[in-house]
Enzyme design. Structure first.
Site, PDB file in Angstrom:
ATOM      1  N   HIS A 269       7.808   3.454 -27.732  1.00 15.40           N
ATOM      2  CA  HIS A 269       6.403   3.138 -27.984  1.00 15.40           C
ATOM      3  C   HIS A 269       5.547   4.313 -27.537  1.00 15.40           C
ATOM      4  O   HIS A 269       5.848   4.946 -26.528  1.00 15.40           O
ATOM      5  CB  HIS A 269       6.000   1.871 -27.219  1.00 15.40           C
ATOM      6  CG  HIS A 269       4.799   1.226 -27.783  1.00 15.40           C
ATOM      7  ND1 HIS A 269       3.534   1.649 -27.504  1.00 15.40           N
ATOM      8  CD2 HIS A 269       4.679   0.194 -28.666  1.00 15.40           C
ATOM      9  CE1 HIS A 269       2.680   0.905 -28.179  1.00 15.40           C
ATOM     10  NE2 HIS A 269       3.338   0.023 -28.894  1.00 15.40           N
ATOM     11  N   ASP A 323       8.904  -5.511 -31.422  1.00 12.40           N
ATOM     12  CA  ASP A 323       9.647  -5.799 -32.646  1.00 12.40           C
ATOM     13  C   ASP A 323      11.114  -6.098 -32.397  1.00 12.40           C
ATOM     14  O   ASP A 323      11.803  -6.600 -33.282  1.00 12.40           O
ATOM     15  CB  ASP A 323       9.531  -4.612 -33.621  1.00 12.40           C
ATOM     16  CG  ASP A 323       8.104  -4.438 -34.088  1.00 12.40           C
ATOM     17  OD1 ASP A 323       7.481  -5.452 -34.430  1.00 12.40           O
ATOM     18  OD2 ASP A 323       7.616  -3.299 -34.094  1.00 12.40           O
TER      19      ASP A 323
HETATM   20  C1  LIG Z   1       7.192   3.894 -31.969  1.00 12.24           C
HETATM   21  C2  LIG Z   1       7.471   5.396 -32.121  1.00 12.24           C
HETATM   22  C3  LIG Z   1       7.047   5.799 -33.554  1.00 12.24           C
HETATM   23  C4  LIG Z   1       6.634   6.160 -31.099  1.00 12.24           C
HETATM   24  O1  LIG Z   1       6.764   7.501 -31.415  1.00 12.24           O
HETATM   25  P1  LIG Z   1       6.210   8.717 -30.525  1.00 12.24           P
HETATM   26  O2  LIG Z   1       5.258   8.236 -29.506  1.00 12.24           O
HETATM   27  O3  LIG Z   1       5.716   9.719 -31.503  1.00 12.24           O
HETATM   28  O4  LIG Z   1       7.496   9.200 -29.750  1.00 12.24           O
HETATM   29  P2  LIG Z   1       8.498  10.321 -30.228  1.00 12.24           P
HETATM   30  O5  LIG Z   1       9.066   9.948 -31.561  1.00 12.24           O
HETATM   31  O6  LIG Z   1       7.808  11.646 -30.106  1.00 12.24           O
HETATM   32  O7  LIG Z   1       9.642  10.233 -29.136  1.00 12.24           O
HETATM   33  C5  LIG Z   1       9.547  10.737 -27.801  1.00 12.24           C
HETATM   34  C6  LIG Z   1      10.965  10.827 -27.246  1.00 12.24           C
HETATM   35  O8  LIG Z   1      11.519   9.489 -27.163  1.00 12.24           O
HETATM   36  C7  LIG Z   1      12.650   9.372 -28.018  1.00 12.24           C
HETATM   37  N1  LIG Z   1      12.553   8.095 -28.748  1.00 12.24           N
HETATM   38  C8  LIG Z   1      11.426   7.575 -29.296  1.00 12.24           C
HETATM   39  N2  LIG Z   1      11.730   6.406 -29.908  1.00 12.24           N
HETATM   40  C9  LIG Z   1      13.046   6.215 -29.719  1.00 12.24           C
HETATM   41  C10 LIG Z   1      13.915   5.195 -30.128  1.00 12.24           C
HETATM   42  N3  LIG Z   1      13.475   4.166 -30.874  1.00 12.24           N
HETATM   43  N4  LIG Z   1      15.203   5.281 -29.782  1.00 12.24           N
HETATM   44  C11 LIG Z   1      15.647   6.351 -29.048  1.00 12.24           C
HETATM   45  N5  LIG Z   1      14.865   7.343 -28.644  1.00 12.24           N
HETATM   46  C12 LIG Z   1      13.578   7.286 -28.971  1.00 12.24           C
HETATM   47  C13 LIG Z   1      12.551  10.520 -29.009  1.00 12.24           C
HETATM   48  O9  LIG Z   1      13.812  10.883 -29.515  1.00 12.24           O
HETATM   49  C14 LIG Z   1      11.926  11.594 -28.145  1.00 12.24           C
HETATM   50  O10 LIG Z   1      12.929  12.128 -27.353  1.00 12.24           O
HETATM   51  P3  LIG Z   1      12.964  13.704 -27.001  1.00 12.24           P
HETATM   52  O11 LIG Z   1      11.727  13.932 -26.175  1.00 12.24           O
HETATM   53  O12 LIG Z   1      14.217  13.889 -26.260  1.00 12.24           O
HETATM   54  O13 LIG Z   1      12.910  14.420 -28.311  1.00 12.24           O
HETATM   55  C15 LIG Z   1       8.968   5.707 -31.885  1.00 12.24           C
HETATM   56  O14 LIG Z   1       9.322   5.280 -30.590  1.00 12.24           O
HETATM   57  C16 LIG Z   1       9.872   5.076 -32.917  1.00 12.24           C
HETATM   58  O15 LIG Z   1      10.087   5.666 -33.980  1.00 12.24           O
HETATM   59  N6  LIG Z   1      10.453   3.861 -32.636  1.00 12.24           N
HETATM   60  C17 LIG Z   1      11.262   3.170 -33.576  1.00 12.24           C
HETATM   61  C18 LIG Z   1      10.399   2.398 -34.565  1.00 12.24           C
HETATM   62  C19 LIG Z   1       9.760   1.194 -33.931  1.00 12.24           C
HETATM   63  O16 LIG Z   1      10.408   0.399 -33.252  1.00 12.24           O
HETATM   64  N7  LIG Z   1       8.457   1.023 -34.183  1.00 12.24           N
HETATM   65  C20 LIG Z   1       7.689  -0.128 -33.692  1.00 12.24           C
HETATM   66  C21 LIG Z   1       6.710   0.291 -32.632  1.00 12.24           C
HETATM   67  S1  LIG Z   1       5.901  -1.137 -31.937  1.00 12.24           S
END
Ligand SMILES: CC(C)(COP(=O)(O)OP(=O)(O)OC[C@H]1O[C@@H](n2cnc3c(N)ncnc32)[C@H](O)[C@@H]1OP(=O)(O)O)[C@@H](O)C(=O)NCCC(=O)NCCS
Length: 387
Positions: A269, A323
């Site tokens: 998140h 979720d």
């Molecule tokens: C929600 C989300 C988009 C937030 O994205 P964000 O704030 O831009 O975070 P990032 O994608 O930059 O990730 C930051 C770090 O956490 C890790 N990370 C983020 N979400 C992850 C996940 N679902 N599983 C494993 N690792 C995750 C990334 O790989 C990254 O690691 P790094 O620093 O080693 O490269 C992202 O966590 C995600 O794609 N989650 C899955 C989709 C989801 O469940 N969405 C519903 C949200 S309520």
């Protein structure tokens, strides 16, 4: 040709507007480190335990918990607004598409605005609140109707005797749900109602701030919520869980995910660096519901993924989000996966409306800048001289 290195660099630039403050609000507060979510000063754990969706909507809209008379009047108003024009449902039933119910929902709301002249921008806050309350009341009817259209089942009219969550399940399934399912749906709607300046809330505010009508703002919220990085994740979580046939398969799946540093759907998140409090609440109800509906194996698979995921990614602040367990709950209620994100919209409409009204009370159009990193000073080349 070279990229201009001397673009007017703004040191404040942050991709994805991370941590950028775009407005003030008194509606909701998140402490991402402590895992706290608060609506109008009330902790989400207390609201989930003691409140109802109707009361929570009143709280979000009017800033205080209603007294008995206010709550009854508000519930009556919601009930009176529930029916959706036949013309809207008839047109949705003729949609040629095998398309996602979120797309049909978005179109349904546009149709409501196109067909009913009284929906159009009233230009005053009182009018917008009234249209917003109508949408909070009608989106469940629209959503349940879409589910039944897609399943070739006759539409079910709202039952004025039932509360919001119970009536929604009734319209969806065509019969009363188990009382426990009704209460868990009520809790789930409370938990999803508002959540800071998330993507769909921000998107709906951007539209509202142009003084477009509230229907346009809500369809924008729905469009943003549809995405798999936002509300669309709940549908993908259940697809992931249903693809796994045993705890052993879940272990193997997680071995592969962790070895390749892949993302787990329903984890992570932008704001929380600990477990999402909504996931914490829903996990307990998912367990109860899975136990009574014979979905214990699916629950064990989810727990395996959760435990392995936290072991692997918890140190980075990546934990289950809302979720992760909501899909398991809706699946146990016999609701198809493609309806999970529309159910999110049924609830989140309350937060969108509350924040739109709050923003309009002191409106300023959103107009950020983009940092130009493209070419400059090119000479125009006539088409016959181009390569
Ligand atoms: C929600 C989300 C988009 C937030 O994205 P964000 O704030 O831009 O975070 P990032 O994608 O930059 O990730 C930051 C770090 O956490 C890790 N990370 C983020 N979400 C992850 C996940 N679902 N599983 C494993 N690792 C995750 C990334 O790989 C990254 O690691 P790094 O620093 O080693 O490269 C992202 O966590 C995600 O794609 N989650 C899955 C989709 C989801 O469940 N969405 C519903 C949200 S309520």
């Amino acid at each position: 040709m070279t990229i201009n290195e001397n673009a007017d660099v703004n040191p404040e630039f942050v991709k994805g507007l991370e941590d950028v403050i775009a407005s003030t609000t008194s509606i909701g507060y998140i402490d991402g480190q402590e895992g706290k979510l608060v609506y109008r000063g009330y902790d989400i754990f207390d609201l989930a335990k003691y409140s109802s969706f109707e009361e929570t909507v009143y709280l979000l809209l009017y800033g205080k918990l209603p007294n008995q008379v206010e709550l009854e009047a508000f519930k009556e108003k919601l009930v009176s607004y529930r029916p959706v024009m036949n013309e809207v449902m008839d047109r949705l039933a003729q949609f040629p598409c095998p398309c996602h119910p979120m797309s049909i929902l978005r179109s349904g709301i546009s149709l409501m605005e196109c067909i009913n002249e009284s929906c159009r921008g009233s230009g005053n806050i009182e009018g917008e609140i009234e249209e917003g309350i109508k949408l909070i009341a009608q989106i469940p009817t629209l959503t349940a109707g879409i589910a039944r259209i897609l399943n070739n089942e006759p539409l079910v009219q709202p039952d004025p005797e039932l509360d919001h969550a119970a009536n929604f399940l009734y319209m969806l399934k065509g019969k009363r749900a188990h009382p426990m399912a009704e209460r868990i749906m009520d809790i789930s709607l409370i938990l999803h109602a508002d959540h800071g300046m998330n993507a769909s809330t921000f998107a709906s505010l951007v539209v509202a701030a142009t003084l477009s009508d509230i229907y346009s703002s809500i369809t924008t919220g729905i469009s943003a919520l549809k995405g798999p990085l936002h509300g669309g994740a709940n549908e993908m979580v259940i697809q992931m869980l249903l693809n796994l046939n045993s705890v052993k398969e879940a272990e193997e799946y997680m071995d592969e995910v962790i070895a390749n540093n892949k993302k787990i759907i329903g984890f992570g998140h932008r704001v929380y660096s600990t477990i999402d409090p909504r996931a914490k609440i829903l996990q307990r109800y998912a367990e109860e519901l899975c136990n009574i509906t014979g979905n214990q194996q699916l629950y064990s698979i989810a727990r395996t993924i959760e435990t392995r995921g936290i072991e692997a990614y918890g140190k980075k602040g990546v934990y289950p989000n809302v979720d992760f367990y909501s899909g398991l709950i809706y699946h146990s209620m016999g609701i198809p996966g493609n309806m999970f994100t529309p159910i999110f919209a049924v609830s989140r409409t309350a937060g969108w409306v509350a924040r739109i009204i709050e923003y309009l009370e002191d409106n300023r159009i959103f107009r950020p800048r983009a940092l130009y990193v493209g070419l400059k000073g090119l000479s125009y080349v006539p088409i016959d001289k181009r390569e």
